[in-house]
Every structure is written in structure tokens, then in C-alpha cells.
Motif scaffolding. Structure first.
Motif, PDB file in Angstrom:
ATOM      1  N   ARG A 123       0.833  -1.211   0.000  1.00 29.30           N
ATOM      2  CA  ARG A 123       0.000   0.000   0.000  1.00 29.30           C
ATOM      3  C   ARG A 123       0.866   1.259   0.000  1.00 29.30           C
ATOM      4  O   ARG A 123       0.534   2.237  -0.681  1.00 29.30           O
ATOM      5  CB  ARG A 123      -0.951   0.000   1.183  1.00 29.30           C
ATOM      6  CG  ARG A 123      -2.081  -0.976   0.981  1.00 29.30           C
ATOM      7  CD  ARG A 123      -3.173  -0.797   1.984  1.00 29.30           C
ATOM      8  NE  ARG A 123      -4.221  -1.768   1.727  1.00 29.30           N
ATOM      9  CZ  ARG A 123      -5.164  -2.069   2.572  1.00 29.30           C
ATOM     10  NH1 ARG A 123      -5.218  -1.462   3.734  1.00 29.30           N
ATOM     11  NH2 ARG A 123      -6.075  -2.962   2.276  1.00 29.30           N
ATOM     12  N   LEU A 124       1.954   1.233   0.760  1.00 33.93           N
ATOM     13  CA  LEU A 124       2.865   2.383   0.751  1.00 33.93           C
ATOM     14  C   LEU A 124       3.496   2.564  -0.622  1.00 33.93           C
ATOM     15  O   LEU A 124       3.629   3.692  -1.110  1.00 33.93           O
ATOM     16  CB  LEU A 124       3.960   2.199   1.802  1.00 33.93           C
ATOM     17  CG  LEU A 124       3.563   2.477   3.243  1.00 33.93           C
ATOM     18  CD1 LEU A 124       4.696   2.104   4.197  1.00 33.93           C
ATOM     19  CD2 LEU A 124       3.178   3.926   3.421  1.00 33.93           C
ATOM     20  N   ASP A 138       2.204   1.646  -3.513  1.00 33.58           N
ATOM     21  CA  ASP A 138       1.155   2.156  -4.405  1.00 33.58           C
ATOM     22  C   ASP A 138       0.899   3.641  -4.169  1.00 33.58           C
ATOM     23  O   ASP A 138       0.748   4.421  -5.114  1.00 33.58           O
ATOM     24  CB  ASP A 138      -0.147   1.370  -4.218  1.00 33.58           C
ATOM     25  CG  ASP A 138      -0.043  -0.063  -4.707  1.00 33.58           C
ATOM     26  OD1 ASP A 138       0.922  -0.374  -5.455  1.00 33.58           O
ATOM     27  OD2 ASP A 138      -0.910  -0.879  -4.341  1.00 33.58           O
ATOM     28  N   THR A 139       0.865   4.032  -2.896  1.00 34.54           N
ATOM     29  CA  THR A 139       0.619   5.434  -2.561  1.00 34.54           C
ATOM     30  C   THR A 139       1.766   6.318  -3.041  1.00 34.54           C
ATOM     31  O   THR A 139       1.532   7.383  -3.638  1.00 34.54           O
ATOM     32  CB  THR A 139       0.426   5.600  -1.042  1.00 34.54           C
ATOM     33  OG1 THR A 139      -0.661   4.760  -0.631  1.00 34.54           O
ATOM     34  CG2 THR A 139       0.128   7.040  -0.672  1.00 34.54           C
ATOM     35  N   SER A 140       3.003   5.885  -2.802  1.00 39.96           N
ATOM     36  CA  SER A 140       4.137   6.707  -3.237  1.00 39.96           C
ATOM     37  C   SER A 140       4.194   6.788  -4.765  1.00 39.96           C
ATOM     38  O   SER A 140       4.521   7.840  -5.318  1.00 39.96           O
ATOM     39  CB  SER A 140       5.454   6.179  -2.675  1.00 39.96           C
ATOM     40  OG  SER A 140       5.764   4.919  -3.227  1.00 39.96           O
ATOM     41  N   ALA A 177       1.611   6.758  -6.739  1.00 40.81           N
ATOM     42  CA  ALA A 177       0.564   7.711  -7.120  1.00 40.81           C
ATOM     43  C   ALA A 177       1.034   9.148  -6.900  1.00 40.81           C
ATOM     44  O   ALA A 177       0.777  10.021  -7.731  1.00 40.81           O
ATOM     45  CB  ALA A 177      -0.710   7.437  -6.319  1.00 40.81           C
ATOM     46  N   VAL A 178       1.740   9.395  -5.800  1.00 42.94           N
ATOM     47  CA  VAL A 178       2.238  10.746  -5.532  1.00 42.94           C
ATOM     48  C   VAL A 178       3.262  11.145  -6.590  1.00 42.94           C
ATOM     49  O   VAL A 178       3.224  12.261  -7.119  1.00 42.94           O
ATOM     50  CB  VAL A 178       2.842  10.830  -4.112  1.00 42.94           C
ATOM     51  CG1 VAL A 178       3.618  12.126  -3.908  1.00 42.94           C
ATOM     52  CG2 VAL A 178       1.745  10.692  -3.068  1.00 42.94           C
TER      53      VAL A 178
END
Length: 139
Positions: free
Chosen positions: A57-58, A60-62, A64-65
């Protein structure tokens, strides 16, 4: 060194070793009985799953950022490295095939501009990569 003789230092080391052995002798059987239970295996598997989930999840989030600010994420770079590696292997295979077929046809090769080159040894070859084989990207 503080002037201690080797004999005194050996006694000090032996004292620490005896203390460690005493603690280990008391604790090790209890810990071994604990880690051999089914409940411990379930807890360890759950913790491992939770860590992997958080890690993904981290990532994927990074990613996306990074994409929001129009920069490549680590997964993009890994994918590009894999593609470059595949292209490098293809070029090497084609170069080897050309080297094998070209002497059979004519002993020399013609360059694109029509000039004659001496043979496969004088033909430009791709440089070997500076790093070892790359792992394929994770999905």
C-alpha cells in the motif's frame, strides 16, 4: 589496553560467557516451546501478511504521488530496466546470428552507406551492460 594480563581478560570473558549461558539455559526451553505452537505460527503468518500489505500500500501510494507530480515511480524504472535488458538480449542474439550467417554468405559485409567492412570482427557491437541481470518487475 589497560594493563590487564591475558589471564585476567580470559576470566572476565569467562564470567560474561557464564552469565550468558545461565540466562540462555533458563529462557531457551520456554521460548522453544512457545515457537513450536500452532498459535505462534498463525500469529507469525498474520504479522508477515500485515507487513506485506502495508509495504504494498505504501508503494502504491508513493507511486501515485510521484505520478501526480509527473515523475516516474520506482515501479516504472524497474519496468524500463526490464525492457532495456530484454532489448539488450535481443540485440546480442541478432548480432550473434548475423555473425554466424554473414561469413557463409560472403566473407565480408557491406555497411549501410555501401562501403565495405572487413568482416564480423570489425562490425560495431553493443557494449556489455555495466550491471548484472535485472530482476523482472513485481506485479
Amino acid at each position: 589496553m589497560t594493563g590487564d594480563t591475558p589471564h585476567v581478560m580470559a576470566e572476565q570473558a569467562a564470567w560474561w560467557r557464564r552469565a550468558f549461558d545461565a540466562v540462555e539455559g533458563a529462557v531457551a526451553p520456554r521460548l522453544e516451546s512457545l515457537v513450536r505452537t500452532d498459535e505462534y505460527a498463525r500469529v507469525a503468518a498474520t504479522v508477515t501478511w500485515a507487513q506485506a500489505t502495508v509495504r504494498h500500500r505504501l508503494a502504491d501510494t508513493s507511486a501515485a504521488v510521484w505520478h501526480l507530480v509527473n515523475l516516474p515511480a520506482g515501479s516504472d524504472v524497474a519496468r524500463l530496466r526490464a525492457q532495456i535488458g530484454a532489448l539488450d538480449r535481443d540485440v546480442r542474439r541478432l548480432t550473434l546470428r548475423l555473425d554466424q550467417e554473414s561469413p557463409a554468405r560472403s566473407g565480408t559485409t557491406e555497411a549501410i552507406d555501401g562501403s565495405r567492412a572487413g568482416g564480423p570482427a570489425e562490425r560495431a557491437r553493443p557494449h556489455p551492460p555495466g550491471r548484472g541481470a535485472q530482476r523482472p518487475p513485481r506485479s
